[in-house]
Design a protein around this motif. Sequence first.
Motif, PDB file in Angstrom:
ATOM      1  N   ASN A  60      -9.677  85.485 -27.589  1.00  0.00           N
ATOM      2  CA  ASN A  60      -9.105  86.838 -27.641  1.00  0.00           C
ATOM      3  C   ASN A  60      -9.887  87.718 -26.684  1.00  0.00           C
ATOM      4  OD1 ASN A  60      -7.943  89.287 -28.236  1.00  0.00           O
ATOM      5  ND2 ASN A  60      -8.806  89.454 -30.303  1.00  0.00           N
ATOM      6  N   TYR A 120      -3.052  92.774 -20.935  1.00  0.00           N
ATOM      7  CA  TYR A 120      -2.941  91.588 -21.782  1.00  0.00           C
ATOM      8  C   TYR A 120      -1.988  91.877 -22.943  1.00  0.00           C
ATOM      9  CZ  TYR A 120      -7.343  90.180 -19.487  1.00  0.00           C
ATOM     10  OH  TYR A 120      -8.311  89.854 -18.565  1.00  0.00           O
ATOM     11  N   GLY A 121      -1.433  90.807 -23.508  1.00  0.00           N
ATOM     12  CA  GLY A 121      -0.600  90.971 -24.670  1.00  0.00           C
ATOM     13  C   GLY A 121       0.751  90.296 -24.524  1.00  0.00           C
ATOM     14  N   PRO A 122       1.626  90.574 -25.526  1.00  0.00           N
ATOM     15  CA  PRO A 122       1.356  91.379 -26.713  1.00  0.00           C
ATOM     16  C   PRO A 122       0.466  90.629 -27.699  1.00  0.00           C
ATOM     17  CG  PRO A 122       3.527  90.401 -26.860  1.00  0.00           C
ATOM     18  CD  PRO A 122       2.995  90.043 -25.500  1.00  0.00           C
ATOM     19  N   ARG A 123      -0.186  91.384 -28.565  1.00  0.00           N
ATOM     20  CA  ARG A 123      -1.060  90.783 -29.564  1.00  0.00           C
ATOM     21  C   ARG A 123      -0.239  89.959 -30.541  1.00  0.00           C
ATOM     22  NH1 ARG A 123      -4.857  94.644 -33.163  1.00  0.00           N
ATOM     23  NH2 ARG A 123      -2.794  95.493 -33.658  1.00  0.00           N
ATOM     24  N   TYR A 132      -4.922  88.908 -28.185  1.00  0.00           N
ATOM     25  CA  TYR A 132      -4.221  89.224 -26.932  1.00  0.00           C
ATOM     26  C   TYR A 132      -4.241  88.039 -25.963  1.00  0.00           C
ATOM     27  CZ  TYR A 132      -4.658  94.081 -28.501  1.00  0.00           C
ATOM     28  OH  TYR A 132      -4.590  95.250 -29.228  1.00  0.00           O
ATOM     29  N   ASP A 161       1.887  95.361 -29.216  1.00  0.00           N
ATOM     30  CA  ASP A 161       0.583  95.951 -28.920  1.00  0.00           C
ATOM     31  C   ASP A 161      -0.023  95.249 -27.710  1.00  0.00           C
ATOM     32  OD1 ASP A 161      -1.823  97.219 -28.987  1.00  0.00           O
ATOM     33  OD2 ASP A 161      -2.557  96.230 -30.803  1.00  0.00           O
ATOM     34  N   TYR A 162      -0.191  95.992 -26.623  1.00  0.00           N
ATOM     35  CA  TYR A 162      -0.798  95.453 -25.408  1.00  0.00           C
ATOM     36  C   TYR A 162      -2.175  96.064 -25.195  1.00  0.00           C
ATOM     37  CZ  TYR A 162       3.633  93.282 -24.017  1.00  0.00           C
ATOM     38  OH  TYR A 162       4.757  92.489 -23.971  1.00  0.00           O
ATOM     39  N   LEU A 163      -2.970  95.421 -24.359  1.00  0.00           N
ATOM     40  CA  LEU A 163      -4.334  95.874 -24.099  1.00  0.00           C
ATOM     41  C   LEU A 163      -4.524  96.054 -22.599  1.00  0.00           C
ATOM     42  CD1 LEU A 163      -6.909  96.319 -25.922  1.00  0.00           C
ATOM     43  CD2 LEU A 163      -7.736  94.139 -24.991  1.00  0.00           C
TER      44      LEU A 163
END
Length: 342
Positions: A60, A120-123, A132, A161-163
């Motif tokens: 992750n 990164y993502g999505p979770r 992610y 949810d993206y990072l």
Amino acid sequence: MKRSLSWMNACAWMLPVALLGGCGGMVGDEVEPGFEDALAPVGEAASALLAPPPPPASGNIADSTTYLGPLAIGSAVQTSFTTSPQYYAFGLQVPSHAQLKLEVTHLGSSNGLDTSLFLYGPRDASGANGSYGVTPVALDDEDGYGSLSRIKVVSLEQGGDYLAVVSSASGAGKQFRLQADCAGWSCLPSPAPTAPSTAALDFLELDVASSIQAQLDAANGHDGVNSELRTFDFGWPYAGEPSLDQAVKEALKQGYDYRYKYDTGPLTLTYADFFGYMVSFYRGLHPEILAEYGNGTEAVQVRRYYRTYQTGPNGDHWDSLFIILFPQSHKVVVYEQSMYEI
């Protein structure tokens, strides 16, 4: 094994339907003015160096970053690096079928700062807090101002949810400002703003689908023909659809303008019409391109440029450039087809 046929014997079955009408009088004999420019080598920019966060044992990427909180689409955040290297992360809630633009902006960022930017993502739902993963869906080093980073457009079919991660290998003591904007589709406000008269498309080149590239390579094995295909993504954060003229203007900037600037009367075609201009070897690409890049309902538009020139006594060339706009899918395909005397 390649077929070995004379141009005169091959002419009747190699030519596109739209150009049939006799090999002798199809094109002029004069050398295209300025063609020598086309023989000049094209420089390539040096590869930029990214500063990705190290992949953690957990799988992750969030575990290798410092999380600074959520960032709403349409807003910005400003902070400073305190050590080098450093990796700051921000959460983005993205609706399905959305396009984003992320940029470390000149305004609010320190002079001389060199950044990298990752999304990164999505979770997913793995582990206690989800993951992610470690593979970014988009990244950039220095497409922005100076050595700052910009992801011009990323198309995200899957919401969640993206990072976003901003990093620097040498940024200690310097500040940056990260801006997140909607570039198209479902994240646009309702009603979406009207496009200004100066609106332009900002292209991001994509890898050609492997199945299409394989067909293209196979067809290029025949004598007397060669074709290349490139694909681009673009955002459109406005109401309505972009025009073919806007797509053509940006497409010609991708290294084609100097070769086709002498065609002052390019043709505008439907996608069905485009088939008739394709050399027979390449016609299998026609439905594949539509299926890969279109949504099945949009009105695909095509602009065709043409040139002919000679490279010697028996060196006639006939080239066509097709710029294909998928106005709802926000894709442009540039297909260049060459026929030459053998």
